[in-house]
Design a protein around this motif. Sequence first.
Motif, PDB file in Angstrom:
ATOM      1  N   ALA A   1      11.350  -1.371  -3.980  1.00 30.50           N
ATOM      2  CA  ALA A   1      11.478  -2.346  -3.548  1.00 30.50           C
ATOM      3  C   ALA A   1       9.481  -2.848  -2.614  1.00 30.50           C
ATOM      4  CB  ALA A   1      11.783  -3.104  -2.262  1.00 30.50           C
ATOM      5  N   VAL A   2       9.061  -1.880  -2.501  1.00 29.48           N
ATOM      6  CA  VAL A   2       7.813  -2.147  -2.212  1.00 29.48           C
ATOM      7  C   VAL A   2       6.734  -2.535  -3.233  1.00 29.48           C
ATOM      8  CG1 VAL A   2       5.411  -1.156  -0.810  1.00 29.48           C
ATOM      9  CG2 VAL A   2       7.623  -0.766  -0.177  1.00 29.48           C
ATOM     10  N   LEU A   3       6.966  -2.341  -3.962  1.00 30.81           N
ATOM     11  CA  LEU A   3       5.716  -2.228  -5.323  1.00 30.81           C
ATOM     12  C   LEU A   3       6.392  -3.358  -6.190  1.00 30.81           C
ATOM     13  CD1 LEU A   3       6.920   1.171  -7.506  1.00 30.81           C
ATOM     14  CD2 LEU A   3       4.401   0.870  -5.891  1.00 30.81           C
ATOM     15  N   TRP A   4       7.356  -4.302  -5.866  1.00 31.25           N
ATOM     16  CA  TRP A   4       7.589  -5.020  -6.862  1.00 31.25           C
ATOM     17  C   TRP A   4       6.499  -6.593  -5.541  1.00 31.25           C
ATOM     18  CZ3 TRP A   4       9.835  -6.622 -11.719  1.00 31.25           C
ATOM     19  CH2 TRP A   4       9.867  -5.342 -12.142  1.00 31.25           C
ATOM     20  N   PRO A   5       6.073  -7.559  -7.554  1.00 28.46           N
ATOM     21  CA  PRO A   5       5.032  -7.904  -6.268  1.00 28.46           C
ATOM     22  C   PRO A   5       5.893  -9.357  -4.933  1.00 28.46           C
ATOM     23  CG  PRO A   5       5.023  -8.771  -8.560  1.00 28.46           C
ATOM     24  CD  PRO A   5       5.772  -7.093  -8.063  1.00 28.46           C
ATOM     25  N   LEU A   6       7.352  -9.097  -4.326  1.00 32.02           N
ATOM     26  CA  LEU A   6       7.616 -10.094  -4.227  1.00 32.02           C
ATOM     27  C   LEU A   6       7.266 -10.176  -2.701  1.00 32.02           C
ATOM     28  CD1 LEU A   6      11.027  -9.281  -6.059  1.00 32.02           C
ATOM     29  CD2 LEU A   6       8.508 -11.447  -6.534  1.00 32.02           C
ATOM     30  N   LEU A   7       7.420  -9.013  -1.973  1.00 33.00           N
ATOM     31  CA  LEU A   7       7.502  -8.862  -0.848  1.00 33.00           C
ATOM     32  C   LEU A   7       6.260  -8.879   0.870  1.00 33.00           C
ATOM     33  CD1 LEU A   7      10.359  -6.167   0.143  1.00 33.00           C
ATOM     34  CD2 LEU A   7      10.208  -8.671  -0.393  1.00 33.00           C
ATOM     35  N   SER A   8       6.394  -9.872   1.471  1.00 32.00           N
ATOM     36  CA  SER A   8       4.890  -9.135   1.788  1.00 32.00           C
ATOM     37  C   SER A   8       4.594  -8.125   1.869  1.00 32.00           C
ATOM     38  CB  SER A   8       4.930 -10.683   3.153  1.00 32.00           C
ATOM     39  OG  SER A   8       3.347 -10.734   3.994  1.00 32.00           O
ATOM     40  N   SER A   9       2.321  -8.111   1.742  1.00 32.63           N
ATOM     41  CA  SER A   9       1.955  -6.660   2.036  1.00 32.63           C
ATOM     42  C   SER A   9       1.805  -6.702   3.798  1.00 32.63           C
ATOM     43  CB  SER A   9       0.692  -7.018   1.589  1.00 32.63           C
ATOM     44  OG  SER A   9      -0.500  -7.678   1.665  1.00 32.63           O
ATOM     45  N   SER A  10       2.365  -7.981   4.321  1.00 30.11           N
ATOM     46  CA  SER A  10       1.648  -7.795   5.788  1.00 30.11           C
ATOM     47  C   SER A  10       3.493  -7.072   6.644  1.00 30.11           C
ATOM     48  CB  SER A  10       1.658  -9.744   6.473  1.00 30.11           C
ATOM     49  OG  SER A  10       0.484  -9.692   6.103  1.00 30.11           O
ATOM     50  N   LEU A  11       4.328  -7.365   6.079  1.00 31.70           N
ATOM     51  CA  LEU A  11       5.205  -7.204   6.305  1.00 31.70           C
ATOM     52  C   LEU A  11       5.998  -5.742   5.644  1.00 31.70           C
ATOM     53  CD1 LEU A  11       8.875  -8.541   6.441  1.00 31.70           C
ATOM     54  CD2 LEU A  11       8.707  -7.008   5.449  1.00 31.70           C
ATOM     55  N   THR A  12       5.494  -5.604   4.644  1.00 33.49           N
ATOM     56  CA  THR A  12       5.744  -3.620   3.888  1.00 33.49           C
ATOM     57  C   THR A  12       5.173  -2.779   4.648  1.00 33.49           C
ATOM     58  OG1 THR A  12       3.564  -4.133   2.377  1.00 33.49           O
ATOM     59  CG2 THR A  12       6.619  -5.094   1.838  1.00 33.49           C
ATOM     60  N   VAL A  13       3.863  -2.871   5.004  1.00 30.77           N
ATOM     61  CA  VAL A  13       3.197  -1.953   5.763  1.00 30.77           C
ATOM     62  C   VAL A  13       3.579  -1.962   7.019  1.00 30.77           C
ATOM     63  CG1 VAL A  13       0.320  -1.638   6.832  1.00 30.77           C
ATOM     64  CG2 VAL A  13       0.257  -2.592   4.572  1.00 30.77           C
ATOM     65  N   ILE A  14       3.931  -2.900   7.556  1.00 27.88           N
ATOM     66  CA  ILE A  14       4.886  -2.608   9.361  1.00 27.88           C
ATOM     67  C   ILE A  14       6.126  -1.712   8.467  1.00 27.88           C
ATOM     68  CG2 ILE A  14       5.187  -3.602  11.346  1.00 27.88           C
ATOM     69  CD1 ILE A  14       2.478  -3.677  10.576  1.00 27.88           C
ATOM     70  N   ALA A  15       6.649  -2.779   7.872  1.00 31.69           N
ATOM     71  CA  ALA A  15       7.937  -1.623   7.648  1.00 31.69           C
ATOM     72  C   ALA A  15       8.389  -0.388   6.776  1.00 31.69           C
ATOM     73  CB  ALA A  15       8.482  -2.670   6.799  1.00 31.69           C
ATOM     74  N   GLY A  16       6.920   0.342   6.501  1.00 33.61           N
ATOM     75  CA  GLY A  16       7.318   1.365   5.851  1.00 33.61           C
ATOM     76  C   GLY A  16       6.698   2.495   7.455  1.00 33.61           C
ATOM     77  N   ILE A  17       5.785   1.908   8.183  1.00 32.50           N
ATOM     78  CA  ILE A  17       5.518   3.064   9.429  1.00 32.50           C
ATOM     79  C   ILE A  17       7.479   2.660  10.107  1.00 32.50           C
ATOM     80  CG2 ILE A  17       4.952   2.865  12.006  1.00 32.50           C
ATOM     81  CD1 ILE A  17       2.531   0.985  10.353  1.00 32.50           C
ATOM     82  N   ALA A  18       8.314   1.367  10.339  1.00 36.19           N
ATOM     83  CA  ALA A  18       9.430   1.647  10.578  1.00 36.19           C
ATOM     84  C   ALA A  18      10.537   3.050   9.767  1.00 36.19           C
ATOM     85  CB  ALA A  18      10.265   0.319  10.287  1.00 36.19           C
ATOM     86  N   PHE A  19      10.391   2.449   8.476  1.00 32.59           N
ATOM     87  CA  PHE A  19      11.162   3.349   7.512  1.00 32.59           C
ATOM     88  C   PHE A  19      11.254   4.911   7.535  1.00 32.59           C
ATOM     89  CE2 PHE A  19      12.689   0.422   6.017  1.00 32.59           C
ATOM     90  CZ  PHE A  19      13.651  -0.281   5.115  1.00 32.59           C
ATOM     91  N   MET A  20       9.509   5.630   7.645  1.00 32.60           N
ATOM     92  CA  MET A  20       9.037   7.128   7.705  1.00 32.60           C
ATOM     93  C   MET A  20       9.515   7.028   9.118  1.00 32.60           C
ATOM     94  SD  MET A  20       4.584   7.563   7.887  1.00 32.60           S
ATOM     95  CE  MET A  20       4.654   6.553   9.754  1.00 32.60           C
ATOM     96  N   LEU A  21       9.426   6.955  10.658  1.00 32.32           N
ATOM     97  CA  LEU A  21       9.109   7.153  11.573  1.00 32.32           C
ATOM     98  C   LEU A  21      10.870   8.696  11.730  1.00 32.32           C
ATOM     99  CD1 LEU A  21       7.842   4.709  14.383  1.00 32.32           C
ATOM    100  CD2 LEU A  21       6.818   7.114  13.306  1.00 32.32           C
ATOM    101  N   PRO A  22      11.585   7.327  11.136  1.00 34.79           N
ATOM    102  CA  PRO A  22      12.896   8.278  11.645  1.00 34.79           C
ATOM    103  C   PRO A  22      13.102   9.919  10.189  1.00 34.79           C
ATOM    104  CG  PRO A  22      13.295   5.605  10.924  1.00 34.79           C
ATOM    105  CD  PRO A  22      12.423   5.947  11.004  1.00 34.79           C
TER     106      PRO A  22
END
Length: 411
Positions: free
Chosen positions: A255-276
Amino acid sequence: MRANSDFKKLGQGRIIAAQFLKLPSGLQVLLCIRILREKAANYDFHSNFMKHELKAITILGCSLLLTGFCLLGLVENWFVAGQWLLQAALLWGLVVQYIWRRLALNRANAETPLYSNLGWGNRLTILRGLLIALTGGFLFQQQTNDVNVLLPAILYTLAAILDRLDGYVARRSQQVSLLGNELDITFDALGLVVAPLLAIGLGKLHWSYLMLSVAYYIYQWGLLRRQRRGLPVYALPPNPLRRTLAGFQMAFIAAVLWPLLSSSLTVIAGIAFMLPVLFGFVVDWLIVSGSFPAQILTTLDLLSWKFFQPVLRVLLVLVSFLAIRNSGQLWQADMSEWVFIFSAGLILFGFAGRLGAFALIMLLGWQYPDTGGHFFDYVLIFTASWILLLGTGRYSLWQWGDEWVARYDGA
């Protein structure tokens, strides 16, 4: 009826064994040699057939690489096409070599004979490896045009879909194999190196996400090092959450690779997805190294289900309203507010809460300001992401999402 049939087979087996023991010892040896030769011949036949099959797949993959090279050369330029071909061919070669060395694992378990062919489940898994290799061809290129942005997104999304489909096909065709399981894990890890590198190049992920990309390889290196040093490696109990988290990572990166979601959100969400996932690797390592007992997984799952996940639900609802009040840019339309309220309600009551978390993340992806948000916005992203990954836990009305993500399709 089935019990009677089993008893008949058992009786027949005992009769054959008794007759075998009555034979002279020389005949027994000759008969054993003949049986072993037949098994070896059967093994060689199946092994050779699979090698020929893999060679044909390799040639088809190379043909696709050459076709892609020509198309990219015509659409872009031949230098870009050449770089893509070199990188994709290198990855495809590594994929084929890895499969070639493990063809002997194409069996249900260590005691069963080889399957006569790769099977459609493994073929789809190999196709997934090819798609990841094609995606890797776009690494380290200027991602300023639509081709270099959309094609990797399409290719990796197809690979992520096949990650769910190949196991289903293998189970439906009754050809689940050790090879398929190993390829599945390996290609998951490879994809989570290639695709995040692309996303980082697009500015859609923080570079720290690469800690997750290398975690699997560090974990495997640690196991190998312990074995070489003669240190004990304790058995790791099965945990469905590992498979769930890996699947969500692939879907998230796609989903991140598609130019649909804001990069400001995906950067933060990526950290959230990574930690668990990183936390899971640490716990698994402490178990296999003997620092923690295997029962710690059950304890952690229970604590998460009873306390952590319900607290996340309440925290999300409280923080979300604070986020709205502190960020006037967060919601730009009345419809967004209604979608938010509906999603928050699903999460709070645990009624298909994962679906509510997904809707909330997608809403944030479209509405989140490019300039970044406030502290409450970050907490909202983290809580929604963790509910999507872990579920809503105790006191939930309907945990449909938990059943779906844990299900083995086709089983």
